[in-house]
Design an enzyme around this catalytic site. Structure first.
Site, mmCIF file in Angstrom:
data_model
loop_
_atom_site.group_PDB
_atom_site.id
_atom_site.type_symbol
_atom_site.label_atom_id
_atom_site.label_comp_id
_atom_site.label_asym_id
_atom_site.label_seq_id
_atom_site.Cartn_x
_atom_site.Cartn_y
_atom_site.Cartn_z
ATOM 1 N N LYS B 85 0.848 -1.206 0.000
ATOM 2 C CA LYS B 85 0.000 0.000 0.000
ATOM 3 C C LYS B 85 0.881 1.254 0.000
ATOM 4 O O LYS B 85 1.916 1.286 0.678
ATOM 5 C CB LYS B 85 -0.908 -0.045 1.227
ATOM 6 C CG LYS B 85 -1.977 1.023 1.310
ATOM 7 C CD LYS B 85 -2.850 0.782 2.534
ATOM 8 C CE LYS B 85 -3.908 1.835 2.736
ATOM 9 N NZ LYS B 85 -4.729 1.566 3.944
ATOM 10 N N SER B 160 -9.514 1.427 3.663
ATOM 11 C CA SER B 160 -8.861 2.251 2.662
ATOM 12 C C SER B 160 -7.866 1.484 1.791
ATOM 13 O O SER B 160 -7.297 2.034 0.854
ATOM 14 C CB SER B 160 -8.109 3.401 3.330
ATOM 15 O OG SER B 160 -7.111 2.865 4.205
ATOM 16 N N SER B 184 -9.301 -1.076 7.801
ATOM 17 C CA SER B 184 -8.902 -0.817 6.412
ATOM 18 C C SER B 184 -8.219 -1.979 5.701
ATOM 19 O O SER B 184 -8.034 -1.924 4.478
ATOM 20 C CB SER B 184 -7.996 0.414 6.333
ATOM 21 O OG SER B 184 -8.737 1.581 6.547
#
Lengths: 64, 479
Positions: B85, B160, B184
């Site tokens: 990420k 997210s 997330s």
């Protein structure tokens, strides 16, 4: 529907924090602030009742 | 539908890829070629990566193939393409945080988890898209492209870590490291039919994560199988003396326990509404999952988990206040570069009072007590990951009975945030599909350092359930 008082309160807080928040942003921020701060105020009551000695009691004990 | 994006010509799990790498049926270079072929094919639709580097990945793969040929084996991740990420620092790629503010940012040091992945032989092919600064659940990203849900392109992947989820779901990479401050990792895992692990707080170093709320931040893998999550956990967990949140001592190893019996494991199943409203299809799927675990030998007990409903307020209070502190200078000097939704949340954090923040922090002990009471007499809990399946790409969720007026974010983190506030480990695994064919996540959670047990029970469930990610179904069918 956003309460005028919520918007006014958030406007004051943003001005105090020197945040250049536009009027539409204020309208969007106000209900969010009311929801979160309301929940946290409610949480404070729950926690104070059940989990810790309230600060005011500690002050009373030491000042007495 | 996800099946149109799948490719059964390559192994779908790290275990199978590793077997083929070690028999010589496959090379790491071929895995990398496959990864970039899929990127060329799908990235215009999914925007799952913000940056990637085929030349670097190919060179690394070649070096790792040479090592294997010489008998140097770094373990299960040797030669495996992975994503990271883009709020986790990497020296080989820019780290943008999914924001225009971070465009061109080039860290001078890898995050500790990245260092560990590289040392374990993983090939980092690029950086995965995310909701800007990991501050939202839709992965609508005006700067780097919106990430849709591979199961239904009209829906959000959850966030997210949505770019990580999409990249893993469509087979671009085997796993991706996500970050989880309220759900997330687990929420996109649930919404994309994947496995998502949030480890015990402090077991995986946060050094190099641009999060902003370190007491609730976590780093963990999204994967297509429980076994893959276990090998990544084993690779990235461990003490980091340069991370103040890091726990000392060695973490328990997880992968070696997979496949062991779950006979007698005591599971409390939260399939009622004690934690708030939940869609009937989700509730039923969790209840059914509980019966499956019971057939596998676990002792199942229906339980309630009351008293935690204000936990979402507390989590948000901590997260936004701490994030606002981190962004204090940027939000003043680079305000127009922020997306309006993220800017609003940071503004909110700026105007919450110290009293609010203190209430939120003090609630953590209360939440931990509620959770400990629920775990009393049980080894772990089973509950929904999310109250609903994937919502629309603009963040709207299906109306939920008993949930009118709730903030969509609160609906999404209702079952996940508790484990960020307490730091207890939790894993999301697929447990079914709703009436529209969208994945439902089952969450298993336990006491600190119970990752081996969580993963063992999750693996037993995964092996038995009727539903599985399509790539796994294909592989089983071909076996």
């Amino acid at each position: 529907m956003t309460e005028h008082s919520d918007v006014d309160r958030v406007r004051v807080l943003c001005e105090a924090a020197e945040l250049p928040v536009s009027e539409p942003d204020l309208e969007a921020l106000a209900p969010l602030y009311a929801l979160i701060s309301g929940g946290l105020d409610q949480l404070a009551t729950v926690i104070q009742d059940g989990d810790t000695v309230p600060l005011r009691l500690a002050l009373e004990q030491t000042s007495g | 539908m996800l099946s149109q994006y799948l490719d059964s010509t390559m192994p779908s799990t790290i275990f199978e890829a590793g077997r083929q790498l070690r028999t010589g049926a496959l090379t790491a270079a071929q895995l990398v070629q496959h990864t970039f072929a899929r990127l060329r094919q799908h990235e215009s639709t999914f925007h799952a990566f913000i940056s990637h580097d085929e030349e670097l990945a190919t060179r690394t793969a070649s070096e790792l193939d040479d090592e294997l040929a010489r008998g140097v084996d770094r373990g299960p991740l040797h030669g495996i393409p992975v994503g990271v990420k883009d709020n986790i620092a990497t020296t080989d790629f820019p780290t943008t945080f999914g924001s225009r503010v971070g465009r061109g940012n080039r860290p001078v040091e890898d995050a500790e988890v990245v260092r560990r992945l590289k040392a374990a032989g993983a090939i980092i092919v690029g950086k995965n898209n995310l909701h800007e600064f990991a501050l939202g659940p839709t992965n609508a990203n005006a700067e780097y492209g919106d990430v849709p849900n591979p199961w239904d392109l009209s829906r959000a992947p959850g966030g997210s870590s949505g770019g990580s989820a999409a990249a893993v779901a469509i087979g671009e990479v085997f796993v991706s490291l996500g970050t989880d401050s309220g759900g997330s990792v687990r929420i996109p895992a649930a919404m994309c039919g994947l496995v998502g692990l949030k480890p015990t707080h402090g077991r995986v170093s946060l050094r190099g994560l641009f999060g902003g709320a370190p007491s609730i931040d976590h780093i963990g893998p999204l994967s297509r199988s429980v076994g893959d999550a276990a090998v990544v956990y084993d690779a990235i967990a461990g003490h980091d003396p340069r991370d103040p949140e890091s726990l000392v001592g060695s973490p328990p190893r997880a992968a070696r326990d997979l496949g062991q019996s779950i006979d007698g494991v005591r599971v409390g199943v939260v399939a009622d509404r004690s934690m708030g409203a939940v869609h009937e299809e989700v509730r039923a799927a969790v209840e059914l999952a509980g019966r499956t675990l019971g057939r596998l030998g676990a002792t199942m007990t229906p339980i309630s988990l009351p008293g935690v409903d204000l936990g979402s307020h507390a989590l948000v209070g901590i997260a936004y206040a701490e994030v606002a502190a981190v962004h204090g200078e940027w939000i003043r000097t680079r305000r127009p570069e922020y997306g309006s939704d993220v800017r609003r949340l940071i503004d909110l954090g700026q105007i919450l009072s110290a009293r609010h923040y203190l209430s939120a922090q003090r609630s953590r002990r209360h939440l931990q007590r509620c959770l400990d009471e629920a775990l009393h007499g049980h080894d772990l809990l089973a509950l929904p990951t999310v109250a609903l399946t994937a919502g629309s790409r603009d963040g709207r969720l299906e109306p939920l009975e008993g949930d009118s007026g709730a903030l969509a974010l609160f609906t999404l983190i209702r079952f996940t945030g508790l484990f960020n506030m307490t730091g207890y480990p939790a894993i999301s695994i697929p447990c079914g599909l709703d009436g529209r064919g969208l994945p439902i996540g089952l969450q298993l959670a336990g006491r600190p350092d119970s990752e081996p047990l969580l993963l063992r029970v999750a693996a037993a469930f995964e092996a038995q359930q009727r539903f599985a990610a399509p790539q796994l179904v294909q592989q089983r069918g071909a076996a």
